[in-house]
Write a protein that holds these residues in place. Structure first.
Motif, PDB file in Angstrom:
ATOM      1  N   UNK A   1      58.217  33.098 -25.957  1.00  0.00           N
ATOM      2  CA  UNK A   1      58.808  31.811 -26.198  1.00  0.00           C
ATOM      3  C   UNK A   1      59.572  31.423 -25.262  1.00  0.00           C
ATOM      4  N   UNK A   2      59.754  30.544 -24.556  1.00  0.00           N
ATOM      5  CA  UNK A   2      60.597  30.270 -23.438  1.00  0.00           C
ATOM      6  C   UNK A   2      61.752  29.090 -23.849  1.00  0.00           C
ATOM      7  N   UNK A   3      62.908  29.513 -23.546  1.00  0.00           N
ATOM      8  CA  UNK A   3      63.953  28.546 -24.176  1.00  0.00           C
ATOM      9  C   UNK A   3      64.706  28.265 -22.832  1.00  0.00           C
ATOM     10  N   UNK A   4      65.097  26.776 -23.003  1.00  0.00           N
ATOM     11  CA  UNK A   4      66.096  26.240 -21.807  1.00  0.00           C
ATOM     12  C   UNK A   4      67.143  25.533 -22.605  1.00  0.00           C
ATOM     13  N   UNK A   5      68.452  25.461 -21.819  1.00  0.00           N
ATOM     14  CA  UNK A   5      69.319  24.843 -22.782  1.00  0.00           C
ATOM     15  C   UNK A   5      68.776  23.204 -22.363  1.00  0.00           C
ATOM     16  N   UNK A   6      68.408  22.785 -20.907  1.00  0.00           N
ATOM     17  CA  UNK A   6      68.069  21.672 -20.495  1.00  0.00           C
ATOM     18  C   UNK A   6      67.119  21.459 -19.429  1.00  0.00           C
ATOM     19  N   UNK A   7      66.224  20.663 -19.370  1.00  0.00           N
ATOM     20  CA  UNK A   7      65.221  20.678 -18.211  1.00  0.00           C
ATOM     21  C   UNK A   7      65.390  19.001 -17.452  1.00  0.00           C
ATOM     22  N   UNK A   8      65.481  19.151 -16.342  1.00  0.00           N
ATOM     23  CA  UNK A   8      65.534  17.666 -15.668  1.00  0.00           C
ATOM     24  C   UNK A   8      64.475  17.484 -14.713  1.00  0.00           C
ATOM     25  N   UNK A   9      63.671  16.443 -14.649  1.00  0.00           N
ATOM     26  CA  UNK A   9      62.831  16.079 -13.702  1.00  0.00           C
ATOM     27  C   UNK A   9      61.751  15.399 -14.475  1.00  0.00           C
ATOM     28  N   UNK A  10      60.658  15.100 -13.493  1.00  0.00           N
ATOM     29  CA  UNK A  10      60.604  15.760 -12.215  1.00  0.00           C
ATOM     30  C   UNK A  10      61.673  14.711 -11.206  1.00  0.00           C
ATOM     31  N   UNK A  11      61.897  15.492 -10.366  1.00  0.00           N
ATOM     32  CA  UNK A  11      63.177  14.754  -9.345  1.00  0.00           C
ATOM     33  C   UNK A  11      62.262  14.280  -8.227  1.00  0.00           C
ATOM     34  N   UNK A  12      61.248  14.939  -7.910  1.00  0.00           N
ATOM     35  CA  UNK A  12      60.387  14.480  -6.835  1.00  0.00           C
ATOM     36  C   UNK A  12      58.926  14.973  -7.077  1.00  0.00           C
ATOM     37  N   UNK A  13      58.121  14.022  -6.466  1.00  0.00           N
ATOM     38  CA  UNK A  13      56.548  14.115  -6.712  1.00  0.00           C
ATOM     39  C   UNK A  13      55.944  14.082  -5.123  1.00  0.00           C
ATOM     40  N   UNK A  14      54.900  15.044  -4.885  1.00  0.00           N
ATOM     41  CA  UNK A  14      54.447  14.948  -3.679  1.00  0.00           C
ATOM     42  C   UNK A  14      52.814  15.225  -3.957  1.00  0.00           C
ATOM     43  N   UNK A  15      52.235  14.423  -3.059  1.00  0.00           N
ATOM     44  CA  UNK A  15      50.761  14.317  -3.268  1.00  0.00           C
ATOM     45  C   UNK A  15      50.202  15.266  -2.170  1.00  0.00           C
ATOM     46  N   UNK A  16      49.381  16.137  -2.494  1.00  0.00           N
ATOM     47  CA  UNK A  16      48.913  17.048  -1.521  1.00  0.00           C
ATOM     48  C   UNK A  16      47.296  16.912  -1.180  1.00  0.00           C
ATOM     49  N   UNK A  17      46.872  17.744  -0.386  1.00  0.00           N
ATOM     50  CA  UNK A  17      45.243  17.724  -0.138  1.00  0.00           C
ATOM     51  C   UNK A  17      44.763  18.333  -1.207  1.00  0.00           C
ATOM     52  N   UNK A  18      45.226  19.464  -1.910  1.00  0.00           N
ATOM     53  CA  UNK A  18      44.807  20.053  -2.912  1.00  0.00           C
ATOM     54  C   UNK A  18      45.320  19.596  -4.254  1.00  0.00           C
ATOM     55  N   UNK A  19      45.911  18.629  -4.527  1.00  0.00           N
ATOM     56  CA  UNK A  19      46.451  18.097  -5.563  1.00  0.00           C
ATOM     57  C   UNK A  19      47.864  17.287  -5.993  1.00  0.00           C
ATOM     58  N   UNK A  20      48.586  17.630  -6.606  1.00  0.00           N
ATOM     59  CA  UNK A  20      49.923  17.014  -6.838  1.00  0.00           C
ATOM     60  C   UNK A  20      50.904  18.399  -7.203  1.00  0.00           C
ATOM     61  N   UNK A  21      52.134  17.950  -6.903  1.00  0.00           N
ATOM     62  CA  UNK A  21      53.410  18.830  -7.212  1.00  0.00           C
ATOM     63  C   UNK A  21      54.590  17.955  -7.722  1.00  0.00           C
ATOM     64  N   UNK A  22      55.329  18.555  -8.359  1.00  0.00           N
ATOM     65  CA  UNK A  22      56.636  17.852  -9.157  1.00  0.00           C
ATOM     66  C   UNK A  22      57.536  19.092  -9.048  1.00  0.00           C
ATOM     67  N   UNK A  23      58.720  18.594  -8.729  1.00  0.00           N
ATOM     68  CA  UNK A  23      59.759  19.357  -8.731  1.00  0.00           C
ATOM     69  C   UNK A  23      60.800  19.094 -10.085  1.00  0.00           C
ATOM     70  N   UNK A  24      61.256  20.380 -10.592  1.00  0.00           N
ATOM     71  CA  UNK A  24      61.883  20.081 -11.807  1.00  0.00           C
ATOM     72  C   UNK A  24      63.197  21.046 -11.687  1.00  0.00           C
ATOM     73  N   UNK A  25      64.306  20.770 -12.425  1.00  0.00           N
ATOM     74  CA  UNK A  25      65.328  21.921 -12.578  1.00  0.00           C
ATOM     75  C   UNK A  25      65.644  22.007 -14.084  1.00  0.00           C
ATOM     76  N   UNK A  26      66.007  23.366 -14.356  1.00  0.00           N
ATOM     77  CA  UNK A  26      66.390  23.744 -15.687  1.00  0.00           C
ATOM     78  C   UNK A  26      67.690  24.493 -15.764  1.00  0.00           C
ATOM     79  N   UNK A  27      68.251  24.436 -16.808  1.00  0.00           N
ATOM     80  CA  UNK A  27      69.369  25.217 -17.142  1.00  0.00           C
ATOM     81  C   UNK A  27      68.797  26.294 -18.036  1.00  0.00           C
ATOM     82  N   UNK A  28      68.951  27.468 -17.534  1.00  0.00           N
ATOM     83  CA  UNK A  28      68.670  28.895 -18.414  1.00  0.00           C
ATOM     84  C   UNK A  28      69.664  29.150 -19.602  1.00  0.00           C
ATOM     85  N   UNK A  29      69.341  29.880 -20.597  1.00  0.00           N
ATOM     86  CA  UNK A  29      70.288  30.326 -21.490  1.00  0.00           C
ATOM     87  C   UNK A  29      71.549  30.597 -21.097  1.00  0.00           C
ATOM     88  N   UNK A  30      71.664  31.416 -20.022  1.00  0.00           N
ATOM     89  CA  UNK A  30      73.209  32.048 -19.306  1.00  0.00           C
ATOM     90  C   UNK A  30      73.799  30.975 -18.648  1.00  0.00           C
TER      91      UNK A  30
END
Length: 113
Positions: A1-30
């Motif tokens: 089980x994965x746990x985060x305090x918070x997740x933000x995003x996607x902050x950026x989206x990029x279209x690539x020749x092979x597909x798509x990618x999205x950037x996120x940020x997360x606050x870990x439990x520490x």
């Protein structure tokens, strides 16, 4: 089980020749901030995640860390973000428009082959 305090995003989206990618940020439990990239591969129609400790995704996370994070609604509610995998958590943060763009890239990729 994965746990985060918070997740933000996607902050950026990029279209690539092979597909798509999205950037996120997360606050870990520490309390540390980590950048993640969610990638969608048009040929296999699969998602994968890569955690970042450097590069542009890390720069996004660093900018987020400079803010007063405890004033953000995600942290004020005190709700944890949980899931079986990081990929599942980040996919759930995509808007219908992001999912539609990924589906369109898969359809376009299939037609070009």
């Amino acid at each position: 089980m994965v746990r985060f305090k918070a997740v933000w995003g996607p902050s950026r989206t990029e279209k690539k020749a092979w597909g798509m990618k999205w950037m996120f940020s997360a606050m870990l439990m520490d309390g540390s901030i980590r950048g993640y990239t969610l990638r969608f591969f048009s040929d296999s129609r699969r998602f994968s995640v890569k955690a970042h400790t450097s590069g542009s995704a890390r720069a996004d996370a660093d900018r987020l860390a400079e803010r007063d994070l405890f004033s953000l609604p995600e942290l004020q509610r005190g709700e944890l973000v949980e899931g079986a995998r990081v990929t599942d958590i980040l996919r759930s943060k995509l808007s219908p428009e992001h999912v539609a763009a990924a589906a369109a890239s898969a359809i376009t990729y299939r037609r070009s082959r």
